[in-house]
Design a protein around this motif. Structure first.
Motif, PDB file in Angstrom:
ATOM      1  N   LEU A  89      13.760   5.125 -14.785  1.00 34.44           N
ATOM      2  CA  LEU A  89      13.644   4.760 -16.187  1.00 34.44           C
ATOM      3  C   LEU A  89      12.220   4.928 -16.702  1.00 34.44           C
ATOM      4  O   LEU A  89      11.241   4.825 -15.950  1.00 34.44           O
ATOM      5  CB  LEU A  89      14.089   3.310 -16.397  1.00 34.44           C
ATOM      6  N   ALA A  90      12.141   5.183 -17.995  1.00 36.79           N
ATOM      7  CA  ALA A  90      10.862   5.258 -18.701  1.00 36.79           C
ATOM      8  C   ALA A  90      11.110   4.843 -20.142  1.00 36.79           C
ATOM      9  O   ALA A  90      12.183   5.086 -20.705  1.00 36.79           O
ATOM     10  CB  ALA A  90      10.264   6.664 -18.635  1.00 36.79           C
TER      11      ALA A  90
ATOM     12  N   LEU B 290      -5.153   6.351 -26.783  1.00 38.11           N
ATOM     13  CA  LEU B 290      -4.282   6.310 -25.615  1.00 38.11           C
ATOM     14  C   LEU B 290      -4.646   7.398 -24.630  1.00 38.11           C
ATOM     15  O   LEU B 290      -5.174   8.452 -25.004  1.00 38.11           O
ATOM     16  CB  LEU B 290      -2.818   6.463 -26.041  1.00 38.11           C
ATOM     17  N   SER B 291      -4.351   7.151 -23.383  1.00 41.43           N
ATOM     18  CA  SER B 291      -4.573   8.126 -22.325  1.00 41.43           C
ATOM     19  C   SER B 291      -3.590   7.833 -21.204  1.00 41.43           C
ATOM     20  O   SER B 291      -3.029   6.735 -21.115  1.00 41.43           O
ATOM     21  CB  SER B 291      -6.013   8.066 -21.805  1.00 41.43           C
ATOM     22  N   VAL B 292      -3.377   8.822 -20.369  1.00 42.36           N
ATOM     23  CA  VAL B 292      -2.471   8.651 -19.235  1.00 42.36           C
ATOM     24  C   VAL B 292      -3.048   7.586 -18.303  1.00 42.36           C
ATOM     25  O   VAL B 292      -4.218   7.641 -17.918  1.00 42.36           O
ATOM     26  CB  VAL B 292      -2.278   9.979 -18.492  1.00 42.36           C
ATOM     27  N   GLY B 293      -2.226   6.596 -17.940  1.00 43.55           N
ATOM     28  CA  GLY B 293      -2.665   5.491 -17.102  1.00 43.55           C
ATOM     29  C   GLY B 293      -2.956   4.223 -17.869  1.00 43.55           C
ATOM     30  O   GLY B 293      -3.168   3.170 -17.256  1.00 43.55           O
ATOM     31  N   ARG B 294      -2.971   4.285 -19.205  1.00 39.39           N
ATOM     32  CA  ARG B 294      -3.241   3.092 -20.020  1.00 39.39           C
ATOM     33  C   ARG B 294      -2.123   2.058 -19.804  1.00 39.39           C
ATOM     34  O   ARG B 294      -0.949   2.393 -19.770  1.00 39.39           O
ATOM     35  CB  ARG B 294      -3.318   3.483 -21.493  1.00 39.39           C
TER      36      ARG B 294
ATOM     37  N   GLY C 261       3.783  -1.798 -17.736  1.00 37.96           N
ATOM     38  CA  GLY C 261       3.999  -0.359 -17.564  1.00 37.96           C
ATOM     39  C   GLY C 261       2.706   0.400 -17.754  1.00 37.96           C
ATOM     40  O   GLY C 261       1.676  -0.169 -18.134  1.00 37.96           O
ATOM     41  N   ARG C 262       2.756   1.662 -17.460  1.00 36.34           N
ATOM     42  CA  ARG C 262       1.607   2.545 -17.634  1.00 36.34           C
ATOM     43  C   ARG C 262       2.038   3.807 -18.363  1.00 36.34           C
ATOM     44  O   ARG C 262       3.157   4.306 -18.153  1.00 36.34           O
ATOM     45  CB  ARG C 262       0.979   2.922 -16.288  1.00 36.34           C
ATOM     46  N   VAL C 263       1.150   4.346 -19.193  1.00 33.91           N
ATOM     47  CA  VAL C 263       1.442   5.579 -19.927  1.00 33.91           C
ATOM     48  C   VAL C 263       1.482   6.740 -18.939  1.00 33.91           C
ATOM     49  O   VAL C 263       0.519   6.960 -18.187  1.00 33.91           O
ATOM     50  CB  VAL C 263       0.393   5.835 -21.018  1.00 33.91           C
TER      51      VAL C 263
ATOM     52  N   VAL D 126       6.409   5.717 -20.952  1.00 30.34           N
ATOM     53  CA  VAL D 126       5.797   4.645 -20.176  1.00 30.34           C
ATOM     54  C   VAL D 126       6.683   4.368 -18.971  1.00 30.34           C
ATOM     55  O   VAL D 126       7.903   4.170 -19.120  1.00 30.34           O
ATOM     56  CB  VAL D 126       5.616   3.375 -21.020  1.00 30.34           C
ATOM     57  N   THR D 127       6.086   4.374 -17.786  1.00 30.10           N
ATOM     58  CA  THR D 127       6.808   4.105 -16.541  1.00 30.10           C
ATOM     59  C   THR D 127       6.397   2.743 -15.996  1.00 30.10           C
ATOM     60  O   THR D 127       5.353   2.200 -16.386  1.00 30.10           O
ATOM     61  CB  THR D 127       6.518   5.204 -15.510  1.00 30.10           C
TER      62      THR D 127
END
Length: 456
Positions: free
Chosen positions: A328-329, A342-346, A373-375, A391-392
């Motif tokens: 899921l995401a 925003l950035s990956v890992g936020r 969760g994280r982006v 977001v995972t």
């Protein structure tokens, strides 16, 4: 109550004699309220300096990170008529299970023995090709024999020409000898006649000499005729030698033409065999499409076609399947002005539909019923004026609820910098974006910064 008993009369003797002053005195309840309001104002002013976590709010739905985990429709590869259903809605299916069986609707494929007859056509064409290859080999051998026969015949004709030429030379020598004989016989006859006139020779001897002259003349004529025949024979031999080459070239050309025709037929047969093999393979593969199978493990969600005998077109969806245990995401949509923050890992906090929660967006630590969760993904292009992010689950925090389903609603807010509450209120009133903070740097196993984020 009597005014003489009012407490203010004792505290202010100057106004105790005036009745109006006693009526405008501040009640004790009003002063108490003023004190409470003052304390409350001090508390509000002090609260303005408490820390507040800036965030970006967004809404969306639950989806899956991997495309193969999302609900998919199972189409019919070929057109046909529904003959039988093997599953029902909501049933769990495994990869390869037959969902629906269909039958043909095209007259081209009505023959139940079509596959076997196509194999027979292929076998017959292969046999024809083998025989044609034998014919090609035989024609090649015939050409070799013609070339060998041509060489022998040419040698024979050349020998005959040489032999005839020698015969002509011999006849020419005989002609020269005959001409010498007739010359001698002519001179002897002239002398014999002269002697006969002088009476030195008899008539008999003269007649013998004349007979000898006639024999020499006849011999020369015979030799001339023989030489002419020899020369004619030489000419015929030379003509035969020339015609022999042309005759064999004609035979070789005809044989080569037949061989090329056989080779062309061979190539055409190979093309037809390839076409038949392709058709046979297509028919074999098509026979497997009569049974529509589940592409992966999952649940049959919905039947898009109903009943028995309904016609389905080529590529038309028949059923919908939901994979088991999807990754899921949360699919959220963010305003363009917030995307640079925003950035990956936020880190992101999420609230799912159906799960009660008590949310304080600025104080995530005090919220209840939210999940971390994280982006994972940030789109590079907008979708109807907003940008999509995925977001995972955060592996370092609590897991998402197991009963979550794809498509349910989700509310999320991305956590940014910590600021005082008064600053956040001032920012909100002025419509300013949150403060920009640096993107979190993910570290690899060796402790170095990892810049290979999946941002696309």
């Amino acid at each position: 109550m009597p005014f003489a008993e009012h407490p203010l009369e004792e505290t202010n003797p100057l106004t105790s004699g005036f009745r109006s002053f006693r009526r405008v005195q501040t009640p004790r309840a009003g002063r108490t309220l003023a004190r409470w309001l003052g304390v409350l104002g001090v508390l509000v002013l002090a609260a303005g300096f408490l820390p507040w976590t800036q965030n970006i709010r967004s809404t969306g739905t639950l989806t899956t990170l991997r495309p193969q985990d999302r609900p998919q429709t199972v189409p019919s590869t070929i057109g046909g008529r529904i003959a039988r259903w093997h599953v029902r809605e909501g049933q769990k299916v495994k990869k390869g299970d037959t969902l629906v069986t269909i039958t043909e609707i095209k007259e081209k494929y009505f023959d139940p023995q079509l596959l076997e007859r196509t194999r027979e056509q292929l076998a017959a064409k292969i046999s024809s090709l083998e025989q044609n290859k034998g014919k090609t080999v035989a024609l090649g051998d015939q050409q070799d024999a013609l070339r060998s026969g041509l060489a022998v015949s040419l040698d024979k004709a050349r020998n005959k020409v040489a032999q005839t030429r020698l015969k002509v030379n011999s006849d020419e020598a005989d002609l020269r000898a005959a001409e010498n004989d007739i010359a001698i016989a002519t001179r002897q006859l002239a002398r014999q006649e002269e002697l006969y006139k002088q009476g030195l020779k008899s008539l008999t001897e003269l007649e013998q000499r004349r007979l000898k002259f006639q024999e020499s003349t006849a011999k020369r004529q015979g030799v001339e005729n023989k030489l002419g025949a020899s020369r004619q024979e030489l000419t015929n031999s030379q003509l035969e030698l020339s015609s022999l080459q042309a005759e064999y070239q004609d035979k070789l050309a005809k044989s080569e033409s037949d061989r090329r025709s056989a080779v062309a037929y061979q190539f055409d047969s190979e093309g037809q065999i390839a076409k038949l093999r392709n058709e046979l393979a297509n028919l074999s593969i098509r026979a497997g499409y009569y049974h529509i199978q589940a592409p992966q493990d999952g649940y049959m969600v919905r039947a898009l076609k109903e009943g028995i005998g309904e016609i389905v077109k080529e590529g038309e969806a028949i059923v919908s399947v939901m994979p088991i245990s999807p990754e899921l995401a949360a699919e959220l949509y963010v305003q363009p002005m917030d995307i640079p923050l925003l950035s990956v890992g936020r880190k992101v906090r999420l609230q799912f539909d159906g799960w009660p929660a008590l949310v304080f967006s600025g104080w995530p630590g005090t919220s209840f019923g939210t999940f971390g969760g994280r982006v994972a993904v940030i789109d590079n292009i907008d979708s109807q004026g907003q940008y999509r992010i995925l977001v995972t689950p955060d592996p370092e925090l609590e897991a998402w609820p197991a009963p979550l389903r794809v498509g349910s609603g989700v509310y999320g807010w991305a956590l940014l910098d910590n600021v005082p509450i008064w600053y956040e209120l001032w920012r909100q009133l002025n419509g300013f974006p949150p403060d920009f903070v640096g993107a979190p740097t993910a570290k690899s196993k060796d402790g170095k910064a990892d810049t290979s984020a999946d941002e696309y």
